[in-house]
Design a protein around this motif. Sequence first.
Motif, PDB file in Angstrom:
ATOM      1  N   ASP A 127      -2.074   2.492  -6.953  1.00 56.93           N
ATOM      2  CA  ASP A 127      -1.976   3.901  -7.321  1.00 56.93           C
ATOM      3  C   ASP A 127      -1.874   4.764  -6.072  1.00 56.93           C
ATOM      4  OD1 ASP A 127      -4.571   4.539  -6.321  1.00 56.93           O
ATOM      5  OD2 ASP A 127      -5.513   4.115  -8.243  1.00 56.93           O
ATOM      6  N   GLU A 128      -1.726   6.074  -6.263  1.00 57.85           N
ATOM      7  CA  GLU A 128      -1.518   7.002  -5.143  1.00 57.85           C
ATOM      8  C   GLU A 128      -2.688   7.028  -4.169  1.00 57.85           C
ATOM      9  OE1 GLU A 128       1.503  10.500  -6.601  1.00 57.85           O
ATOM     10  OE2 GLU A 128      -0.636  10.749  -7.068  1.00 57.85           O
ATOM     11  N   GLN A 129      -3.863   6.662  -4.640  1.00 55.83           N
ATOM     12  CA  GLN A 129      -5.046   6.660  -3.778  1.00 55.83           C
ATOM     13  C   GLN A 129      -5.219   5.342  -3.034  1.00 55.83           C
ATOM     14  OE1 GLN A 129      -8.505   7.863  -6.047  1.00 55.83           O
ATOM     15  NE2 GLN A 129      -7.349   9.403  -7.177  1.00 55.83           N
ATOM     16  N   GLY A 130      -4.322   4.388  -3.298  1.00 57.53           N
ATOM     17  CA  GLY A 130      -4.397   3.098  -2.630  1.00 57.53           C
ATOM     18  C   GLY A 130      -5.234   2.070  -3.363  1.00 57.53           C
TER      19      GLY A 130
ATOM     20  N   VAL B  77       1.728   4.735  -7.287  1.00 60.16           N
ATOM     21  CA  VAL B  77       2.334   5.161  -6.030  1.00 60.16           C
ATOM     22  C   VAL B  77       3.811   5.450  -6.254  1.00 60.16           C
ATOM     23  CG1 VAL B  77       2.822   2.779  -5.294  1.00 60.16           C
ATOM     24  CG2 VAL B  77       2.608   4.586  -3.595  1.00 60.16           C
TER      25      VAL B  77
ATOM     26  N   SER C 256       0.857  -1.182   0.000  1.00 59.46           N
ATOM     27  CA  SER C 256       0.000   0.000   0.000  1.00 59.46           C
ATOM     28  C   SER C 256       0.897   1.238   0.000  1.00 59.46           C
ATOM     29  CB  SER C 256      -0.906  -0.002   1.234  1.00 59.46           C
ATOM     30  OG  SER C 256      -0.126   0.045   2.420  1.00 59.46           O
ATOM     31  N   PRO C 257       0.361   2.417  -0.319  1.00 62.37           N
ATOM     32  CA  PRO C 257       1.202   3.614  -0.403  1.00 62.37           C
ATOM     33  C   PRO C 257       2.025   3.901   0.855  1.00 62.37           C
ATOM     34  CG  PRO C 257      -0.909   4.049  -1.424  1.00 62.37           C
ATOM     35  CD  PRO C 257      -1.016   2.697  -0.794  1.00 62.37           C
ATOM     36  N   ASP C 258       1.477   3.637   2.039  1.00 60.38           N
ATOM     37  CA  ASP C 258       2.230   3.883   3.270  1.00 60.38           C
ATOM     38  C   ASP C 258       2.959   2.642   3.771  1.00 60.38           C
ATOM     39  OD1 ASP C 258       0.173   2.314   4.205  1.00 60.38           O
ATOM     40  OD2 ASP C 258      -0.592   3.786   5.652  1.00 60.38           O
TER      41      ASP C 258
END
Length: 303
Positions: free
Chosen positions: A238-241, A301, A185-187
Amino acid sequence: MNKTEFEVHDARFRALIQPNAPLEKLYGECLWAEGPVYFPAGDYLVWSDIPNSRMLRWVPGMGVGVFRANSNFSNGNARDHEGRLVTCEHGLRRVTRTEHDGSITVLASAYDGKRLNSPNDVIVKSDGSVWFTDPDYGILSDYEGGRAESEIGRCNVYCVQPKSGTGEAVLVADDFVKPNGLAFSPDESRLYIADSGASHFENGPHHIRVFDVVDGKLRNGRVFVEIQEGIPDGMRIDEQGNVWTSALDGVHCYSPAGELLGKILIPEVVANLTFGGRLRNRLFITANSSLYSLCVAVRGVAP
């Protein structure tokens, strides 16, 4: 170029796609295209043609050429934080890193003193650790590697710290039938891992599982989504997860909650994908014999 066909299952998907962007076929002479990885420093894409034991490179305006003629039946690829290529090799049953001078460093080749099966897909975490799946696809026959018995006897997921210099993998998950694509995931608080066991077992798994990542270990594993058309293989976030995953009929996009948002329909079975281009908004898709690309309205991401 072809008009792109989409299936919208949730109105949120419309904000993620460019409905007028064409699906471009960039190449079509592979036996099984896999493992796309984009290098922003050179603005080019590298991917694997597994049965032909070669890696190819696509450069905008210049087309496709051979990147590595003998790739040891390479499959999944990634880029580390120094811009180096990390590769899963079915043939030599190892994970390697290509240094800037072209030399090869072996990152992992064994677990508990036994040879790996055939490393399949790989990602690099922000701390430099390398995470990879190890199903047995490359040792089931001579088509994607070399027929052999599994020394480990299971298909696992591993992590390796490149600075350790041991070439020994650390086990992180051992309850998969055929672990395949994986993505953070992004984080990096969650890790998604595909299980494509249905490829060889009638009632085998065809889902993506998600784990919480706690102090470098995987916790609380659960099924994220079941893929109804074919099996999941490679995936990206993607950046939104949102999770973009391969499937029989194309690329499926799921929200972080596991809701199917929509599909990009591809005329071949999709194996893998990655975000690339200068803005990370160009989706590169490996499918059967071909490499496709499509611009979307969201960025992958950031590495």
